[in-house]
Scaffold this motif. Structure first.
Motif, PDB file in Angstrom:
ATOM      1  N   UNK A  56       0.818  -1.204   0.000  1.00  0.00           N
ATOM      2  CA  UNK A  56       0.000   0.000   0.000  1.00  0.00           C
ATOM      3  C   UNK A  56       0.857   1.262   0.000  1.00  0.00           C
ATOM      4  N   UNK A  57       2.015   1.196   0.632  1.00  0.00           N
ATOM      5  CA  UNK A  57       2.909   2.354   0.599  1.00  0.00           C
ATOM      6  C   UNK A  57       3.350   2.629  -0.838  1.00  0.00           C
ATOM      7  N   UNK A  58       3.728   1.588  -1.558  1.00  0.00           N
ATOM      8  CA  UNK A  58       4.162   1.778  -2.949  1.00  0.00           C
ATOM      9  C   UNK A  58       3.015   2.235  -3.830  1.00  0.00           C
ATOM     10  N   UNK A  59       1.808   1.700  -3.579  1.00  0.00           N
ATOM     11  CA  UNK A  59       0.643   2.090  -4.377  1.00  0.00           C
ATOM     12  C   UNK A  59       0.352   3.582  -4.210  1.00  0.00           C
ATOM     13  N   UNK A  60       0.413   4.066  -2.978  1.00  0.00           N
ATOM     14  CA  UNK A  60       0.217   5.506  -2.737  1.00  0.00           C
ATOM     15  C   UNK A  60       1.308   6.314  -3.435  1.00  0.00           C
ATOM     16  N   UNK A  61       2.530   5.802  -3.376  1.00  0.00           N
ATOM     17  CA  UNK A  61       3.652   6.487  -4.011  1.00  0.00           C
ATOM     18  C   UNK A  61       3.472   6.612  -5.511  1.00  0.00           C
TER      19      UNK A  61
END
Length: 293
Positions: free
Chosen positions: A45-50
Protein backbone atom coordinates in the motif's frame (compact mmCIF):
# COMPACT_ATOMS: atom_id res chain seq x y z
CA UNK A 1 6.75 26.31 2.28
CA UNK A 2 9.53 28.14 4.17
CA UNK A 3 9.84 31.82 3.31
CA UNK A 4 12.71 32.67 1.00
CA UNK A 5 13.89 35.49 3.31
CA UNK A 6 14.59 33.20 6.26
CA UNK A 7 18.14 32.25 7.22
CA UNK A 8 19.26 28.94 5.63
CA UNK A 9 19.62 27.28 9.05
CA UNK A 10 16.06 28.30 9.96
CA UNK A 11 14.78 27.01 6.65
CA UNK A 12 16.65 23.74 7.15
CA UNK A 13 15.17 23.43 10.65
CA UNK A 14 11.66 23.88 9.24
CA UNK A 15 12.21 21.24 6.57
CA UNK A 16 13.80 18.86 9.09
CA UNK A 17 10.83 19.34 11.40
CA UNK A 18 8.69 18.04 8.55
CA UNK A 19 11.02 15.10 8.06
CA UNK A 20 11.10 14.22 11.76
CA UNK A 21 7.32 14.41 12.13
CA UNK A 22 6.91 12.33 8.96
CA UNK A 23 9.25 9.61 10.24
CA UNK A 24 7.55 9.56 13.65
CA UNK A 25 4.13 9.34 12.00
CA UNK A 26 5.42 6.53 9.80
CA UNK A 27 6.60 4.55 12.83
CA UNK A 28 3.34 4.99 14.76
CA UNK A 29 1.07 4.28 11.76
CA UNK A 30 3.14 1.21 10.88
CA UNK A 31 2.96 -0.10 14.45
CA UNK A 32 -0.82 0.36 14.47
CA UNK A 33 -1.32 -1.22 11.03
CA UNK A 34 0.74 -4.28 12.00
CA UNK A 35 -2.15 -5.39 14.21
CA UNK A 36 -4.34 -5.76 11.12
CA UNK A 37 -2.11 -6.20 8.07
CA UNK A 38 0.99 -8.21 7.17
CA UNK A 39 4.27 -6.36 6.64
CA UNK A 40 4.10 -7.06 2.91
CA UNK A 41 0.60 -5.56 2.72
CA UNK A 42 1.90 -2.39 4.38
CA UNK A 43 4.74 -2.21 1.85
CA UNK A 44 2.32 -2.82 -1.03
CA UNK A 45 0.00 0.00 0.00
CA UNK A 46 2.91 2.35 0.60
CA UNK A 47 4.16 1.78 -2.95
CA UNK A 48 0.64 2.09 -4.38
CA UNK A 49 0.22 5.51 -2.74
CA UNK A 50 3.65 6.49 -4.01
CA UNK A 51 2.79 5.55 -7.60
CA UNK A 52 -0.39 7.66 -7.49
CA UNK A 53 1.24 10.74 -5.96
CA UNK A 54 4.38 10.70 -8.10
CA UNK A 55 2.40 9.99 -11.29
CA UNK A 56 0.25 13.04 -10.56
CA UNK A 57 3.40 15.17 -10.17
CA UNK A 58 4.96 13.77 -13.35
CA UNK A 59 1.74 14.39 -15.25
CA UNK A 60 2.33 18.10 -14.64
CA UNK A 61 6.14 18.24 -14.75
CA UNK A 62 6.65 15.90 -17.71
CA UNK A 63 7.06 12.16 -18.18
CA UNK A 64 10.25 12.40 -20.23
CA UNK A 65 12.33 12.54 -17.06
CA UNK A 66 11.55 8.90 -16.24
CA UNK A 67 13.72 7.81 -19.18
CA UNK A 68 16.78 6.27 -17.56
CA UNK A 69 20.03 4.94 -19.04
CA UNK A 70 20.55 2.58 -16.10
CA UNK A 71 17.45 0.46 -15.30
CA UNK A 72 19.60 -2.26 -13.71
CA UNK A 73 20.80 0.11 -10.98
CA UNK A 74 17.19 1.07 -10.28
CA UNK A 75 16.33 -2.62 -9.91
CA UNK A 76 19.24 -3.28 -7.54
CA UNK A 77 18.46 -0.16 -5.52
CA UNK A 78 14.84 -1.07 -5.02
CA UNK A 79 15.35 -4.73 -4.18
CA UNK A 80 17.70 -3.54 -1.43
CA UNK A 81 15.32 -0.79 -0.34
CA UNK A 82 12.37 -3.20 -0.26
CA UNK A 83 14.28 -5.59 2.00
CA UNK A 84 15.43 -2.69 4.19
CA UNK A 85 11.86 -1.46 4.65
CA UNK A 86 10.71 -4.95 5.60
CA UNK A 87 13.42 -5.15 8.27
CA UNK A 88 12.54 -1.64 9.51
CA UNK A 89 8.86 -2.48 9.96
CA UNK A 90 9.74 -5.83 11.54
CA UNK A 91 11.84 -3.94 14.06
CA UNK A 92 9.12 -1.35 14.71
CA UNK A 93 6.75 -4.19 15.64
CA UNK A 94 9.01 -6.17 17.98
CA UNK A 95 11.58 -3.87 19.61
CA UNK A 96 11.51 -0.30 20.99
CA UNK A 97 11.10 2.21 18.18
CA UNK A 98 14.05 4.23 19.52
CA UNK A 99 16.29 1.19 19.06
CA UNK A 100 15.15 0.85 15.45
CA UNK A 101 15.97 4.50 14.75
CA UNK A 102 19.33 4.25 16.53
CA UNK A 103 20.42 1.20 14.53
CA UNK A 104 19.23 2.89 11.34
CA UNK A 105 21.80 5.65 11.99
CA UNK A 106 24.49 3.10 11.04
CA UNK A 107 23.49 3.25 7.37
CA UNK A 108 26.17 5.91 6.55
CA UNK A 109 28.81 3.59 8.05
CA UNK A 110 27.87 0.75 5.70
CA UNK A 111 27.56 3.25 2.83
CA UNK A 112 31.29 3.99 3.18
CA UNK A 113 32.08 0.34 2.49
CA UNK A 114 29.63 0.02 -0.40
CA UNK A 115 30.70 3.31 -2.00
CA UNK A 116 34.28 2.00 -1.99
CA UNK A 117 33.16 -1.28 -3.53
CA UNK A 118 30.62 -0.02 -6.07
CA UNK A 119 31.64 3.58 -6.80
CA UNK A 120 35.39 3.05 -6.20
CA UNK A 121 35.49 5.82 -3.59
CA UNK A 122 38.49 5.81 -1.27
CA UNK A 123 38.10 5.05 2.42
CA UNK A 124 40.03 8.01 3.81
CA UNK A 125 41.22 8.12 7.42
CA UNK A 126 38.28 10.33 8.55
CA UNK A 127 35.91 7.80 7.03
CA UNK A 128 37.86 5.04 8.74
CA UNK A 129 37.36 6.74 12.11
CA UNK A 130 33.65 7.12 11.29
CA UNK A 131 33.48 3.39 10.66
CA UNK A 132 35.24 2.54 13.95
CA UNK A 133 33.04 4.83 16.05
CA UNK A 134 30.00 3.57 14.19
CA UNK A 135 30.80 -0.07 14.89
CA UNK A 136 31.42 0.79 18.54
CA UNK A 137 28.03 2.47 18.64
CA UNK A 138 26.41 -0.60 17.11
CA UNK A 139 28.00 -2.78 19.79
CA UNK A 140 26.59 -0.58 22.55
CA UNK A 141 23.11 -0.53 21.01
CA UNK A 142 22.76 -4.20 20.05
CA UNK A 143 25.02 -5.63 22.82
CA UNK A 144 25.79 -8.91 21.02
CA UNK A 145 27.27 -10.46 24.17
CA UNK A 146 23.88 -10.34 25.86
CA UNK A 147 21.59 -13.35 25.88
CA UNK A 148 18.63 -10.99 25.44
CA UNK A 149 19.43 -9.82 21.89
CA UNK A 150 16.17 -9.84 19.96
CA UNK A 151 16.27 -11.20 16.39
CA UNK A 152 14.56 -7.98 15.29
CA UNK A 153 17.63 -5.99 16.37
CA UNK A 154 19.80 -8.06 14.03
CA UNK A 155 17.19 -7.77 11.28
CA UNK A 156 17.21 -3.95 11.57
CA UNK A 157 21.01 -3.99 11.45
CA UNK A 158 20.91 -5.99 8.21
CA UNK A 159 18.21 -3.58 7.03
CA UNK A 160 20.55 -0.65 7.70
CA UNK A 161 23.08 -2.33 5.41
CA UNK A 162 20.37 -2.69 2.77
CA UNK A 163 19.49 1.00 3.19
CA UNK A 164 23.19 1.73 2.62
CA UNK A 165 23.02 -0.17 -0.67
CA UNK A 166 20.00 1.92 -1.66
CA UNK A 167 21.84 5.16 -0.73
CA UNK A 168 24.89 4.11 -2.73
CA UNK A 169 22.83 3.29 -5.80
CA UNK A 170 20.93 6.58 -5.38
CA UNK A 171 24.23 8.44 -5.46
CA UNK A 172 25.15 6.60 -8.64
CA UNK A 173 21.77 7.23 -10.28
CA UNK A 174 21.70 10.91 -9.32
CA UNK A 175 24.46 11.50 -11.89
CA UNK A 176 21.99 10.82 -14.71
CA UNK A 177 18.45 10.74 -13.30
CA UNK A 178 16.25 13.32 -11.57
CA UNK A 179 15.00 12.85 -8.02
CA UNK A 180 11.46 12.34 -9.33
CA UNK A 181 12.73 9.66 -11.70
CA UNK A 182 14.37 7.81 -8.80
CA UNK A 183 11.23 8.09 -6.65
CA UNK A 184 9.06 6.95 -9.56
CA UNK A 185 11.03 3.75 -10.10
CA UNK A 186 11.17 3.22 -6.34
CA UNK A 187 7.38 2.99 -6.26
CA UNK A 188 6.90 1.22 -9.60
CA UNK A 189 9.46 -1.53 -8.92
CA UNK A 190 8.46 -2.08 -5.31
CA UNK A 191 4.72 -2.17 -6.10
CA UNK A 192 4.79 -5.63 -7.76
CA UNK A 193 7.29 -6.87 -5.16
CA UNK A 194 4.81 -5.90 -2.47
CA UNK A 195 1.81 -7.22 -4.41
CA UNK A 196 3.25 -10.71 -4.97
CA UNK A 197 4.52 -11.15 -1.42
CA UNK A 198 1.36 -9.64 0.12
CA UNK A 199 -0.82 -12.05 -1.90
CA UNK A 200 0.84 -14.96 -0.08
CA UNK A 201 -0.41 -13.67 3.29
CA UNK A 202 -3.34 -11.40 2.44
CA UNK A 203 -5.55 -10.35 5.34
CA UNK A 204 -8.98 -8.71 5.17
CA UNK A 205 -8.74 -4.91 5.40
CA UNK A 206 -10.70 -3.28 8.18
CA UNK A 207 -12.17 0.09 7.07
CA UNK A 208 -10.40 1.69 10.06
CA UNK A 209 -7.08 0.86 8.38
CA UNK A 210 -7.50 3.19 5.42
CA UNK A 211 -6.57 6.44 7.19
CA UNK A 212 -3.42 4.77 8.52
CA UNK A 213 -2.62 3.38 5.06
CA UNK A 214 -2.87 6.89 3.63
CA UNK A 215 -0.59 8.20 6.39
CA UNK A 216 2.05 5.56 5.62
CA UNK A 217 1.86 6.25 1.88
CA UNK A 218 2.04 10.03 2.17
CA UNK A 219 4.58 10.51 4.97
CA UNK A 220 6.90 8.01 3.30
CA UNK A 221 7.22 10.55 0.49
CA UNK A 222 7.21 13.72 2.60
CA UNK A 223 10.05 12.40 4.76
CA UNK A 224 12.26 11.95 1.67
CA UNK A 225 11.21 15.31 0.23
CA UNK A 226 11.74 17.32 3.43
CA UNK A 227 15.14 15.74 4.06
CA UNK A 228 16.23 16.52 0.50
CA UNK A 229 15.08 20.15 0.81
CA UNK A 230 16.94 20.54 4.12
CA UNK A 231 20.11 19.26 2.46
CA UNK A 232 19.62 21.78 -0.35
CA UNK A 233 19.43 24.84 1.91
CA UNK A 234 21.99 23.96 4.60
CA UNK A 235 25.26 22.11 5.08
CA UNK A 236 25.21 18.46 6.09
CA UNK A 237 26.96 19.37 9.35
CA UNK A 238 23.79 21.27 10.28
CA UNK A 239 21.24 18.78 8.93
CA UNK A 240 22.78 15.61 10.43
CA UNK A 241 22.51 16.76 14.09
CA UNK A 242 18.91 17.85 13.40
CA UNK A 243 18.20 14.37 12.06
CA UNK A 244 19.54 12.96 15.35
CA UNK A 245 16.62 14.65 17.15
CA UNK A 246 14.28 11.96 15.84
CA UNK A 247 15.81 9.56 18.36
CA UNK A 248 14.64 11.38 21.54
CA UNK A 249 11.37 12.24 19.76
CA UNK A 250 10.55 8.61 18.99
CA UNK A 251 11.79 7.56 22.45
CA UNK A 252 9.23 9.88 24.04
CA UNK A 253 6.48 8.60 21.74
CA UNK A 254 7.42 4.99 22.49
CA UNK A 255 7.45 5.63 26.24
CA UNK A 256 4.16 7.57 26.37
CA UNK A 257 2.07 5.49 23.97
CA UNK A 258 3.64 2.02 24.10
CA UNK A 259 5.34 1.92 27.54
CA UNK A 260 8.69 1.16 25.90
CA UNK A 261 11.89 1.40 27.93
CA UNK A 262 15.18 2.61 26.48
CA UNK A 263 18.63 1.82 27.88
CA UNK A 264 21.10 4.72 28.36
CA UNK A 265 23.61 2.71 26.28
CA UNK A 266 21.34 3.21 23.26
CA UNK A 267 21.78 6.98 23.38
CA UNK A 268 25.52 6.65 24.00
CA UNK A 269 25.88 4.32 21.02
CA UNK A 270 23.78 6.58 18.80
CA UNK A 271 25.84 9.60 19.88
CA UNK A 272 29.04 7.76 18.87
CA UNK A 273 27.55 7.00 15.46
CA UNK A 274 26.46 10.62 15.04
CA UNK A 275 29.87 11.92 16.15
CA UNK A 276 31.67 9.66 13.71
CA UNK A 277 29.43 10.75 10.85
CA UNK A 278 29.91 14.44 11.63
CA UNK A 279 33.68 14.06 12.02
CA UNK A 280 33.89 12.39 8.61
CA UNK A 281 31.77 15.12 6.98
CA UNK A 282 33.76 17.98 8.50
CA UNK A 283 37.18 16.50 7.68
CA UNK A 284 36.19 15.59 4.14
CA UNK A 285 35.01 19.14 3.51
CA UNK A 286 38.29 20.53 4.87
CA UNK A 287 40.23 18.16 2.61
CA UNK A 288 38.25 19.27 -0.45
CA UNK A 289 38.73 22.97 0.39
CA UNK A 290 42.47 22.42 0.89
CA UNK A 291 42.71 20.69 -2.47
CA UNK A 292 40.86 23.55 -4.20
CA UNK A 293 43.03 26.26 -2.57
Amino acid sequence: MPAIGLHPVTRAAIWMSGALLSLAAMAVATRELSAYLSIFQILFFRSACGVLVISAILWRSGWRQIITPDPVSHLIRNIGHFGAQYAWIYGIIFIPMAEVFAIEFTAPVWTIFLAALILKEKITWPRGISVLTGLTGVYLIVQPGSAMVHPASLAVLVGAMAFALAYTMTKKLSRTDTALCILFYMSVIQLPLGAVTAALDWRPIDPACWPLILVVGIVGLTAHYCMAKAMQVADATIVVPMDFLRLPLIAVIGTVFYAETVKPSLFIGAALILGGNLFSIVMERRRIKAAEA
